[in-house]
Design a protein around this motif. Structure first.
Motif, PDB file in Angstrom:
ATOM      1  N   PHE A  39       2.751   2.902   0.049  1.00  0.00           N
ATOM      2  CA  PHE A  39       2.376   1.805   0.937  1.00  0.00           C
ATOM      3  C   PHE A  39       3.324   0.621   0.780  1.00  0.00           C
ATOM      4  CE2 PHE A  39      -0.046  -1.893   2.359  1.00  0.00           C
ATOM      5  CZ  PHE A  39      -0.486  -1.438   3.610  1.00  0.00           C
ATOM      6  N   VAL A  40       3.804   0.386  -0.429  1.00  0.00           N
ATOM      7  CA  VAL A  40       4.783  -0.682  -0.654  1.00  0.00           C
ATOM      8  C   VAL A  40       6.060  -0.385   0.125  1.00  0.00           C
ATOM      9  CG1 VAL A  40       6.146  -1.895  -2.390  1.00  0.00           C
ATOM     10  CG2 VAL A  40       3.819  -1.155  -2.922  1.00  0.00           C
ATOM     11  N   PHE A  41       6.469   0.882   0.113  1.00  0.00           N
ATOM     12  CA  PHE A  41       7.647   1.287   0.882  1.00  0.00           C
ATOM     13  C   PHE A  41       7.410   1.070   2.376  1.00  0.00           C
ATOM     14  CE2 PHE A  41       9.922   4.564   3.302  1.00  0.00           C
ATOM     15  CZ  PHE A  41      11.235   4.276   2.937  1.00  0.00           C
ATOM     16  N   GLY A  42       6.243   1.482   2.864  1.00  0.00           N
ATOM     17  CA  GLY A  42       5.926   1.295   4.280  1.00  0.00           C
ATOM     18  C   GLY A  42       5.886  -0.171   4.672  1.00  0.00           C
ATOM     19  N   LEU A  43       5.331  -1.001   3.785  1.00  0.00           N
ATOM     20  CA  LEU A  43       5.285  -2.448   4.037  1.00  0.00           C
ATOM     21  C   LEU A  43       6.691  -3.019   4.124  1.00  0.00           C
ATOM     22  CD1 LEU A  43       3.565  -5.012   4.288  1.00  0.00           C
ATOM     23  CD2 LEU A  43       3.568  -5.172   1.796  1.00  0.00           C
ATOM     24  N   SER A  44       7.571  -2.559   3.264  1.00  0.00           N
ATOM     25  CA  SER A  44       8.969  -3.011   3.308  1.00  0.00           C
ATOM     26  C   SER A  44       9.630  -2.622   4.620  1.00  0.00           C
ATOM     27  CB  SER A  44       9.750  -2.414   2.128  1.00  0.00           C
ATOM     28  OG  SER A  44       9.170  -2.783   0.893  1.00  0.00           O
TER      29      SER A  44
END
Length: 361
Positions: A191-196
């Motif tokens: 999810f952190v990757f997607g948020l980025s």
């Protein structure tokens, strides 16, 4: 349609969907307020429930972005599910072929391989749309089922793990697995990757010439042509970006959660991405919130059934109502957005129905 007006309509549509869902729960003999309280508390305020929400939101977010970018160029990418499968396949093949790379090199290359796979799968409908005028909704939707069968063949044949009782591949190396962000849970850094990615795409669309050109083609194709923007290249670029994002969602499922490629490894996230995109009013910066909301509905459905007795299929009905009401909300007064209604209903409802039948089978 003005972005603020669009967001207000989406919010109203969401409220109506939850209201109708509440009446369904009431008719089933249960208290809708108690049911929704359990649903949202377990999904967002309970540690284990929120970890499950994050797990589901990770591929949903990237799948939503895979719809948003082409749609900003006026193209409907209903093929996120197929691009997820091909991306997962490409990422898995790379991970199993080169298992000894260091983490800092191997994980980015897995994402790159998955992005290439998703982009290649999206390139077919992109070319047909740009140079042959073929309806991209039908092509992308039908290609989903082709991709699913390709992956099914791969994990039942060339990639089948030795002694596997079910079609799946060998596990990827431990060095390639995404780090856990909530201890003792399955919540990973996906999810952190997607948020980025959502932040990068937001600033790209808003502050770069190429992003502005893509947006201009979607808003006013005639003005874009007058300004000298190559619409064919823009359509292909938008679809390739969308396909690569969906492909990376496939990689997240493999190296973030399952650690191997399974038959039917995606839980319909490509179709969920359509709802995420339109709930976000096609705004990348809002997509993480809508992905969390939709993932919360899915994550809390089972808990609601156990605690209140409401069948979890009610949540699937609510998700369907969200599709219908949001699609209706996006129809502008002058019929200019009627294709949105038609294409969203085709992709969101028909695709989801087919996926549910496959899961039951």
């Amino acid at each position: 349609m003005n972005s603020l007006v669009m967001q207000r309509r989406v919010a109203l549509a969401l409220l109506l969907a939850l209201t109708v869902g509440g009446f369904l729960i009431l008719f089933d003999g249960h208290n809708p307020f108690a049911a929704y309280k359990v649903l949202f508390f377990e999904s967002f305020l309970n540690y284990w429930g929120f970890s499950n929400t994050l797990v589901k939101a990770s591929p949903m977010l990237l799948a939503g972005l895979a719809v948003i970018i082409p749609m900003r160029a006026g193209v409907f990418n209903i093929g996120g599910e197929g691009q997820i499968y091909i991306g997962g396949l490409f990422g898995t093949v790379f991970a199993l072929t080169a298992p000894d790379l260091p983490t800092v090199l191997g994980v980015p290359l897995i994402f790159l391989a998955a992005a290439i796979g998703g982009a290649l799968w999206a390139a077919i409908p992109a070319y047909l749309k740009a140079y042959r005028g073929t309806n991209e909704v039908i092509v992308t939707l039908l290609m989903n089922f082709v991709a699913i069968h390709i992956v099914s063949y791969a994990v039942a044949g060339p990639l089948l793990a030795e002694g596997a009782p079910y079609p799946y591949s060998n596990e990827v190396a431990e060095a390639y697995r995404l780090p856990i962000v909530m201890p003792r849970s399955d919540a990973h850094a996906g999810f952190v990757f997607g948020l980025s990615m959502a932040l990068i795409l937001y600033f790209w669309l808003r502050f770069t010439p190429s992003g502005f050109q893509l947006d201009l083609v979607g808003r006013n194709a005639r003005a874009a042509a007058y300004a000298g923007v190559d619409q064919r290249k823009t359509i292909i670029r938008a679809m390739l970006i969308g396909g690569s994002l969906a492909g990376m969602a496939g990689a997240i499922e493999v190296i973030g959660l399952k650690y191997r490629l399974f038959h039917l490894f995606s839980d319909g996230y490509g179709y969920d991405g359509i709802v995420v995109a339109f709930l976000a009013a096609l705004n990348p910066i809002v997509a993480p919130l809508t992905a969390l909301f939709l993932a919360g509905l899915s994550a809390g459905a089972g808990t609601m059934q156990r605690a209140i007795g409401v069948d979890s299929s009610v949540i699937e009905v609510v998700e369907g109502l969200v599709v219908v009401f949001v699609a209706a909300a996006l129809v502008a007064p002058r019929n200019s957005s009627k294709p949105i209604l038609k294409n969203l209903l085709i992709g969101g409802l028909f695709g989801r129905q087919k996926h549910s039948k496959k899961k039951e089978a």
